[in-house]
Motif scaffolding. Structure first.
Motif, PDB file in Angstrom:
ATOM      1  N   MET A 168       0.806  -1.195   0.000  1.00 37.12           N
ATOM      2  CA  MET A 168       0.000   0.000   0.000  1.00 37.12           C
ATOM      3  C   MET A 168       0.851   1.262   0.000  1.00 37.12           C
ATOM      4  SD  MET A 168      -3.281  -1.109   2.359  1.00 37.12           S
ATOM      5  CE  MET A 168      -2.819   0.045   3.587  1.00 37.12           C
ATOM      6  N   LEU A 169       2.053   1.134  -0.525  1.00 34.99           N
ATOM      7  CA  LEU A 169       2.961   2.271  -0.664  1.00 34.99           C
ATOM      8  C   LEU A 169       3.397   2.339  -2.119  1.00 34.99           C
ATOM      9  CD1 LEU A 169       4.714   4.580   0.430  1.00 34.99           C
ATOM     10  CD2 LEU A 169       6.387   2.866   1.168  1.00 34.99           C
ATOM     11  N   GLY A 170       2.734   3.185  -2.877  1.00 35.99           N
ATOM     12  CA  GLY A 170       3.054   3.335  -4.293  1.00 35.99           C
ATOM     13  C   GLY A 170       4.009   4.491  -4.504  1.00 35.99           C
ATOM     14  N   TYR A 171       4.909   4.318  -5.461  1.00 37.15           N
ATOM     15  CA  TYR A 171       5.846   5.399  -5.766  1.00 37.15           C
ATOM     16  C   TYR A 171       6.121   5.453  -7.257  1.00 37.15           C
ATOM     17  CZ  TYR A 171       9.646   1.968  -6.285  1.00 37.15           C
ATOM     18  OH  TYR A 171      10.436   0.921  -6.705  1.00 37.15           O
ATOM     19  N   VAL A 172       6.474   6.652  -7.699  1.00 40.12           N
ATOM     20  CA  VAL A 172       6.864   6.876  -9.088  1.00 40.12           C
ATOM     21  C   VAL A 172       8.261   7.471  -9.122  1.00 40.12           C
ATOM     22  CG1 VAL A 172       4.535   7.142 -10.031  1.00 40.12           C
ATOM     23  CG2 VAL A 172       5.734   9.141  -9.148  1.00 40.12           C
ATOM     24  N   ILE A 173       8.952   7.171 -10.180  1.00 40.23           N
ATOM     25  CA  ILE A 173      10.231   7.813 -10.494  1.00 40.23           C
ATOM     26  C   ILE A 173      10.005   8.541 -11.811  1.00 40.23           C
ATOM     27  CG2 ILE A 173      12.666   7.476 -11.056  1.00 40.23           C
ATOM     28  CD1 ILE A 173      12.528   4.829  -9.456  1.00 40.23           C
ATOM     29  N   VAL A 174      10.110   9.855 -11.761  1.00 41.06           N
ATOM     30  CA  VAL A 174       9.839  10.666 -12.943  1.00 41.06           C
ATOM     31  C   VAL A 174      11.072  11.500 -13.232  1.00 41.06           C
ATOM     32  CG1 VAL A 174       8.271  12.325 -13.993  1.00 41.06           C
ATOM     33  CG2 VAL A 174       7.420  10.778 -12.224  1.00 41.06           C
ATOM     34  N   GLU A 175      11.537  11.434 -14.447  1.00 39.14           N
ATOM     35  CA  GLU A 175      12.718  12.196 -14.854  1.00 39.14           C
ATOM     36  C   GLU A 175      12.321  13.610 -15.253  1.00 39.14           C
ATOM     37  OE1 GLU A 175      15.612  10.823 -14.373  1.00 39.14           O
ATOM     38  OE2 GLU A 175      14.829   8.813 -14.015  1.00 39.14           O
ATOM     39  N   GLY A 176      13.197  14.555 -15.012  1.00 41.97           N
ATOM     40  CA  GLY A 176      12.977  15.936 -15.420  1.00 41.97           C
ATOM     41  C   GLY A 176      12.637  16.826 -14.245  1.00 41.97           C
ATOM     42  N   ARG A 177      13.205  17.999 -14.251  1.00 36.90           N
ATOM     43  CA  ARG A 177      13.018  18.957 -13.146  1.00 36.90           C
ATOM     44  C   ARG A 177      11.543  19.300 -12.957  1.00 36.90           C
ATOM     45  NH1 ARG A 177      16.073  24.463 -11.686  1.00 36.90           N
ATOM     46  NH2 ARG A 177      14.367  25.387 -10.528  1.00 36.90           N
ATOM     47  N   GLY A 178      11.019  19.025 -11.780  1.00 32.75           N
ATOM     48  CA  GLY A 178       9.647  19.361 -11.437  1.00 32.75           C
ATOM     49  C   GLY A 178       8.591  18.431 -12.013  1.00 32.75           C
ATOM     50  N   ALA A 179       8.995  17.460 -12.825  1.00 34.28           N
ATOM     51  CA  ALA A 179       8.020  16.576 -13.475  1.00 34.28           C
ATOM     52  C   ALA A 179       7.272  15.717 -12.464  1.00 34.28           C
ATOM     53  CB  ALA A 179       8.710  15.701 -14.519  1.00 34.28           C
ATOM     54  N   ALA A 180       7.954  15.219 -11.451  1.00 33.63           N
ATOM     55  CA  ALA A 180       7.290  14.405 -10.428  1.00 33.63           C
ATOM     56  C   ALA A 180       6.279  15.253  -9.656  1.00 33.63           C
ATOM     57  CB  ALA A 180       8.312  13.786  -9.481  1.00 33.63           C
ATOM     58  N   ASP A 181       6.651  16.476  -9.313  1.00 34.73           N
ATOM     59  CA  ASP A 181       5.736  17.366  -8.602  1.00 34.73           C
ATOM     60  C   ASP A 181       4.469  17.605  -9.420  1.00 34.73           C
ATOM     61  OD1 ASP A 181       7.547  17.694  -6.490  1.00 34.73           O
ATOM     62  OD2 ASP A 181       8.475  19.449  -7.430  1.00 34.73           O
ATOM     63  N   ARG A 182       4.638  17.838 -10.713  1.00 34.16           N
ATOM     64  CA  ARG A 182       3.482  18.095 -11.571  1.00 34.16           C
ATOM     65  C   ARG A 182       2.586  16.862 -11.677  1.00 34.16           C
ATOM     66  NH1 ARG A 182       7.566  20.982 -14.072  1.00 34.16           N
ATOM     67  NH2 ARG A 182       8.016  19.328 -15.586  1.00 34.16           N
ATOM     68  N   LEU A 183       3.182  15.679 -11.795  1.00 31.62           N
ATOM     69  CA  LEU A 183       2.398  14.451 -11.890  1.00 31.62           C
ATOM     70  C   LEU A 183       1.621  14.208 -10.597  1.00 31.62           C
ATOM     71  CD1 LEU A 183       1.523  11.775 -13.197  1.00 31.62           C
ATOM     72  CD2 LEU A 183       3.642  10.769 -12.304  1.00 31.62           C
ATOM     73  N   ILE A 184       2.297  14.281  -9.458  1.00 24.63           N
ATOM     74  CA  ILE A 184       1.653  14.033  -8.172  1.00 24.63           C
ATOM     75  C   ILE A 184       0.537  15.060  -7.924  1.00 24.63           C
ATOM     76  CG2 ILE A 184       2.027  14.004  -5.663  1.00 24.63           C
ATOM     77  CD1 ILE A 184       3.128  11.516  -6.995  1.00 24.63           C
ATOM     78  N   PHE A 185       0.790  16.320  -8.265  1.00 20.32           N
ATOM     79  CA  PHE A 185      -0.224  17.366  -8.108  1.00 20.32           C
ATOM     80  C   PHE A 185      -1.448  17.063  -8.965  1.00 20.32           C
ATOM     81  CE2 PHE A 185      -2.277  21.355  -9.245  1.00 20.32           C
ATOM     82  CZ  PHE A 185      -2.456  21.945  -8.005  1.00 20.32           C
ATOM     83  N   SER A 186      -1.225  16.675 -10.208  1.00 17.24           N
ATOM     84  CA  SER A 186      -2.323  16.381 -11.123  1.00 17.24           C
ATOM     85  C   SER A 186      -3.156  15.198 -10.630  1.00 17.24           C
ATOM     86  CB  SER A 186      -1.762  16.100 -12.524  1.00 17.24           C
ATOM     87  OG  SER A 186      -2.804  15.820 -13.422  1.00 17.24           O
ATOM     88  N   VAL A 187      -2.499  14.161 -10.124  1.00 21.40           N
ATOM     89  CA  VAL A 187      -3.216  13.012  -9.573  1.00 21.40           C
ATOM     90  C   VAL A 187      -4.058  13.451  -8.380  1.00 21.40           C
ATOM     91  CG1 VAL A 187      -2.890  10.830  -8.314  1.00 21.40           C
ATOM     92  CG2 VAL A 187      -1.622  11.255 -10.436  1.00 21.40           C
ATOM     93  N   ALA A 188      -3.472  14.238  -7.489  1.00 22.82           N
ATOM     94  CA  ALA A 188      -4.205  14.705  -6.312  1.00 22.82           C
ATOM     95  C   ALA A 188      -5.426  15.530  -6.721  1.00 22.82           C
ATOM     96  CB  ALA A 188      -3.285  15.523  -5.404  1.00 22.82           C
ATOM     97  N   GLU A 189      -5.269  16.407  -7.684  1.00 20.50           N
ATOM     98  CA  GLU A 189      -6.392  17.236  -8.129  1.00 20.50           C
ATOM     99  C   GLU A 189      -7.501  16.382  -8.739  1.00 20.50           C
ATOM    100  OE1 GLU A 189      -7.090  20.743  -7.869  1.00 20.50           O
ATOM    101  OE2 GLU A 189      -5.703  20.163  -6.284  1.00 20.50           O
ATOM    102  N   THR A 190      -7.132  15.383  -9.519  1.00 17.28           N
ATOM    103  CA  THR A 190      -8.134  14.496 -10.122  1.00 17.28           C
ATOM    104  C   THR A 190      -8.899  13.741  -9.049  1.00 17.28           C
ATOM    105  OG1 THR A 190      -6.825  14.266 -12.143  1.00 17.28           O
ATOM    106  CG2 THR A 190      -8.469  12.552 -11.706  1.00 17.28           C
ATOM    107  N   LEU A 191      -8.178  13.193  -8.084  1.00 15.96           N
ATOM    108  CA  LEU A 191      -8.835  12.446  -7.010  1.00 15.96           C
ATOM    109  C   LEU A 191      -9.717  13.364  -6.155  1.00 15.96           C
ATOM    110  CD1 LEU A 191      -5.924  10.080  -5.937  1.00 15.96           C
ATOM    111  CD2 LEU A 191      -7.966   9.485  -7.281  1.00 15.96           C
TER     112      LEU A 191
END
Length: 167
Positions: free
Chosen positions: A1-24
């Motif tokens: 129950m601990l999911g994680y992503v590895i995203v390349e590129g400056r700020g890309a992980a922040d943008r992905l996590i933010f977008s997922v949170a907003e959708t949910l």
């Protein structure tokens, strides 16, 4: 129950996590934790880093201005502790998911959101985060065998989140 992503590129992980949170959030999910938004208004200055605390809709600036020539870490530990405290308060509301923008140096050192992640997991609340490749060994030592790497794509992360209800 601990999911994680590895995203390349400056700020890309922040943008992905933010977008997922907003959708949910738009889907009505009760969330706890924090997502990071960087204000990169000027290409000549270092960005301002803000944590959006999910359960109370509060923004905490976690960067500090150390001067134009500074090369040190700009993270404000006091501000980070404030954001963590606000997020921890939300655990009593039994959120469906906790989101932590990243497992970074503070968490490796035992601070930051590390205790929050542990508390959420001990209450049976799933956690989603991002990890850089450089921090992956320390994250895996913390997570042991419960971490699951997710494809760094919004649909894959959302599918993992939604599948938690059937787990």
């Amino acid at each position: 129950m601990l999911g994680y992503v590895i995203v390349e590129g400056r700020g890309a992980a922040d943008r992905l996590i933010f977008s997922v949170a907003e959708t949910l959030r738009l889907d009505g999910w009760a969330l706890a934790g924090a997502v990071q938004v960087n204000d990169e208004s000027s290409p000549y200055e270092k960005c301002d880093m803000d944590l959006h605390v999910l359960a109370c809709d509060r923004v905490v600036r976690i960067s500090q201005n150390l001067g134009a020539l500074s090369k040190g870490c700009r993270l404000d530990p006091s501000a980070l502790a404030t954001a963590v405290g606000l997020a921890e308060t939300a655990l009593s509301q039994s959120p469906r998911l906790c989101i932590v923008n990243k497992f970074g140096k503070a968490e490796i050192d035992g601070a930051g959101f590390r205790p929050f992640i542990g508390m959420a997991l001990s209450h049976g609340i799933p956690v989603l985060t991002s990890v850089s490749r450089g921090n992956l060994p320390a994250f895996m030592a913390f997570a042991e065998d419960i971490a699951q790497e997710l494809a760094p794509e919004q649909d894959a992360v959302l599918n993992w989140c939604r599948a938690l209800e059937n787990a």
